[in-house]
Design a protein around this motif. Structure first.
Motif, mmCIF file in Angstrom:
data_model
loop_
_atom_site.group_PDB
_atom_site.id
_atom_site.type_symbol
_atom_site.label_atom_id
_atom_site.label_comp_id
_atom_site.label_asym_id
_atom_site.label_seq_id
_atom_site.Cartn_x
_atom_site.Cartn_y
_atom_site.Cartn_z
ATOM 1 N N ASN A 133 92.740 8.502 -49.184
ATOM 2 C CA ASN A 133 92.489 8.345 -47.749
ATOM 3 C C ASN A 133 93.723 7.877 -47.000
ATOM 4 O O ASN A 133 94.064 8.386 -45.937
ATOM 5 C CB ASN A 133 91.336 7.356 -47.493
ATOM 6 C CG ASN A 133 89.994 8.000 -47.770
ATOM 7 O OD1 ASN A 133 89.911 9.219 -47.898
ATOM 8 N ND2 ASN A 133 88.948 7.204 -47.885
ATOM 9 N N SER A 134 94.432 6.884 -47.571
ATOM 10 C CA SER A 134 95.610 6.357 -46.862
ATOM 11 C C SER A 134 96.709 7.411 -46.805
ATOM 12 O O SER A 134 97.379 7.579 -45.784
ATOM 13 C CB SER A 134 96.110 5.069 -47.526
ATOM 14 O OG SER A 134 96.594 5.356 -48.817
ATOM 15 N N HIS A 177 98.592 5.212 -55.006
ATOM 16 C CA HIS A 177 98.229 5.827 -53.732
ATOM 17 C C HIS A 177 96.722 5.997 -53.658
ATOM 18 O O HIS A 177 96.084 6.335 -54.647
ATOM 19 C CB HIS A 177 98.875 7.217 -53.602
ATOM 20 C CG HIS A 177 100.323 7.153 -53.266
ATOM 21 N ND1 HIS A 177 101.296 7.375 -54.201
ATOM 22 C CD2 HIS A 177 100.960 6.876 -52.107
ATOM 23 C CE1 HIS A 177 102.482 7.257 -53.629
ATOM 24 N NE2 HIS A 177 102.289 6.947 -52.360
ATOM 25 N N HIS A 178 96.181 5.806 -52.490
ATOM 26 C CA HIS A 178 94.771 6.107 -52.251
ATOM 27 C C HIS A 178 94.710 7.379 -51.414
ATOM 28 O O HIS A 178 95.467 7.527 -50.454
ATOM 29 C CB HIS A 178 94.110 4.932 -51.521
ATOM 30 C CG HIS A 178 92.614 5.058 -51.466
ATOM 31 N ND1 HIS A 178 91.973 5.731 -50.459
ATOM 32 C CD2 HIS A 178 91.652 4.631 -52.320
ATOM 33 C CE1 HIS A 178 90.663 5.699 -50.679
ATOM 34 N NE2 HIS A 178 90.442 5.039 -51.808
ATOM 35 N N HIS A 217 106.242 8.166 -47.931
ATOM 36 C CA HIS A 217 104.818 8.316 -48.277
ATOM 37 C C HIS A 217 104.612 8.337 -49.794
ATOM 38 O O HIS A 217 103.674 7.747 -50.311
ATOM 39 C CB HIS A 217 104.241 9.626 -47.715
ATOM 40 C CG HIS A 217 104.233 9.719 -46.215
ATOM 41 N ND1 HIS A 217 104.209 8.609 -45.400
ATOM 42 C CD2 HIS A 217 104.240 10.807 -45.382
ATOM 43 C CE1 HIS A 217 104.203 9.004 -44.131
ATOM 44 N NE2 HIS A 217 104.225 10.337 -44.095
ATOM 45 N N ARG A 272 101.147 14.824 -42.758
ATOM 46 C CA ARG A 272 100.832 15.855 -41.762
ATOM 47 C C ARG A 272 101.203 17.222 -42.356
ATOM 48 O O ARG A 272 102.186 17.333 -43.104
ATOM 49 C CB ARG A 272 101.621 15.625 -40.465
ATOM 50 C CG ARG A 272 101.316 14.306 -39.795
ATOM 51 C CD ARG A 272 101.874 14.256 -38.364
ATOM 52 N NE ARG A 272 103.270 14.683 -38.256
ATOM 53 C CZ ARG A 272 104.318 13.894 -38.530
ATOM 54 N NH1 ARG A 272 104.137 12.650 -38.918
ATOM 55 N NH2 ARG A 272 105.551 14.353 -38.400
ATOM 56 N N GLY A 283 96.176 10.638 -46.904
ATOM 57 C CA GLY A 283 95.658 11.649 -45.986
ATOM 58 C C GLY A 283 95.910 11.298 -44.529
ATOM 59 O O GLY A 283 96.158 12.170 -43.698
ATOM 60 N N ARG A 284 95.859 9.998 -44.201
ATOM 61 C CA ARG A 284 96.099 9.585 -42.811
ATOM 62 C C ARG A 284 97.572 9.694 -42.446
ATOM 63 O O ARG A 284 97.930 9.964 -41.311
ATOM 64 C CB ARG A 284 95.596 8.146 -42.586
ATOM 65 C CG ARG A 284 94.081 8.088 -42.343
ATOM 66 C CD ARG A 284 93.684 6.777 -41.707
ATOM 67 N NE ARG A 284 93.876 5.642 -42.594
ATOM 68 C CZ ARG A 284 92.951 5.202 -43.443
ATOM 69 N NH1 ARG A 284 91.774 5.790 -43.512
ATOM 70 N NH2 ARG A 284 93.193 4.179 -44.228
ATOM 71 N N LYS A 285 98.449 9.454 -43.442
ATOM 72 C CA LYS A 285 99.898 9.462 -43.157
ATOM 73 C C LYS A 285 100.470 10.884 -43.145
ATOM 74 O O LYS A 285 101.334 11.217 -42.353
ATOM 75 C CB LYS A 285 100.639 8.665 -44.241
ATOM 76 C CG LYS A 285 100.429 7.158 -44.180
ATOM 77 C CD LYS A 285 101.189 6.531 -45.348
ATOM 78 C CE LYS A 285 100.700 5.143 -45.670
ATOM 79 N NZ LYS A 285 101.150 4.731 -47.015
#
Length: 320
Positions: free
Chosen positions: A6-7, A3-4, A53, A13, A9-11
């Protein structure tokens, strides 16, 4: 699957984390749905999204409801910290908009809560009446883990002499506030109260209240009898309930042990007497535990300052 941040973090909520945390707290998807005013399918959908996720199952369904998988436990631990940060951010934004507001969640042991905490709360309320203080009473093995995951902001308690808590929960720090003495107490008109001196051996003739076996104060009491070459009292009630203990001592026979600042309060109120027993050890340092890695909310920082001021007053022996 790597996992990155940023990615992810975008997914992710915050709403999903709140749902996941509530499911674990309720132990049931249906109960969590009721608590959150959502439908059961909506909650299930959020859990599936989160499992997507994180790339694995977070919950396992058993006959006792749902519990976390190993991956779920890891996510839950971090979720609590994220939600604690969210709560602090909300408190600080509200405090910024309205002046000092917010909430402080404090865990305490009964033995540490009689003088220091009420005084600190009075000082806080004088400075910031809108801050809500929520107290949770428990034993150290419940309170410190709750502090480390963000369910509590602070724990006010005796700092264990052996430092064993540091190894188990490395993210925590303790600030010593004052050293507490131990004293022997009985009713205000107890036969031993008018004496110039008494001994543990003389006190054994009376009914005793001892701390419950799961408390560190009990080990202190047992060591006391052992070092005096005495057996434990034979007529015993085991209790940590301050109100019950004071009521029992009104028989003018029953005796017990108490932290001195607490005993002084009851002595000043004319309910108890501090018995003239010299051979008592120190109770230990009363301190404030906090999570060193977390940025405290404004209300929490303010309350810590009030604890320090209250400790200074307790040391001076000022009436609270």
């Amino acid at each position: 699957m790597a996992h990155h941040a940023n990615s992810l973090g975008r997914k992710l909520r915050f709403a999903q984390i709140i749902v996941f945390e509530q499911v674990l707290r309720s132990g049931s998807i249906l109960r969590a749905a009721q608590e959150l005013n959502l439908t059961q399918p909506a909650v299930t959908k959020v859990i599936h999204e989160l499992e997507g996720h994180f790339g694995g199952p977070l919950l396992v369904r058993g006959n006792r409801g749902v519990t976390a998988t190993e991956l779920g436990e890891l996510v839950a631990r971090r979720s609590k910290s994220l939600l604690a940060e969210l709560r602090h951010m909300t408190d600080e934004v509200n405090a910024f908009q309205e002046g000092a507001a917010g909430q402080v969640l404090v865990g305490t042991l009964i033995s540490a809560s009689a003088v220091l905490l009420p005084r600190a709360i009075q000082l806080l309320k004088a400075r910031a009446p809108a801050v809500v203080v929520t107290l949770r009473v428990g034993q150290m093995d419940q309170l410190l883990p709750a502090l480390s995951v963000g369910d509590l902001d602070l724990v006010v308690a005796r700092i264990p002499d052996d430092g064993s808590w540091q190894g188990k929960l490395p993210g925590l720090e303790a600030e010593a506030l004052y050293a507490e003495q131990l004293c022997a107490v009985g009713g205000a008109h107890h036969p031993l109260a008018s004496r110039n001196a008494t001994s543990l051996a003389e006190m054994l003739a009376f009914p005793w209240i001892l701390p419950t076996r799961d408390s560190s104060l009990r080990r202190t009491a047992e060591r006391l009898f052992f070092e005096a070459g005495l057996g434990a009292p034979s007529n015993v009630v085991e209790s940590l309930s301050v109100l019950t203990n004071v009521a029992l001592m009104l028989d003018q026979q029953t005796v017990g042990l108490m932290p001195r600042t607490e005993a002084q309060q009851f002595a000043e109120a004319g309910m108890l007497a501090i018995l003239p027993l010299a051979e008592l050890p120190g109770f230990g340092e009363i301190g404030c535990f906090a999570c060193s890695g977390r940025v405290p909310a404004q209300a929490v920082t303010l309350f810590r300052a009030c604890l320090r001021d209250a400790a200074t007053q307790a040391l001076r022996g000022m009436p609270t």
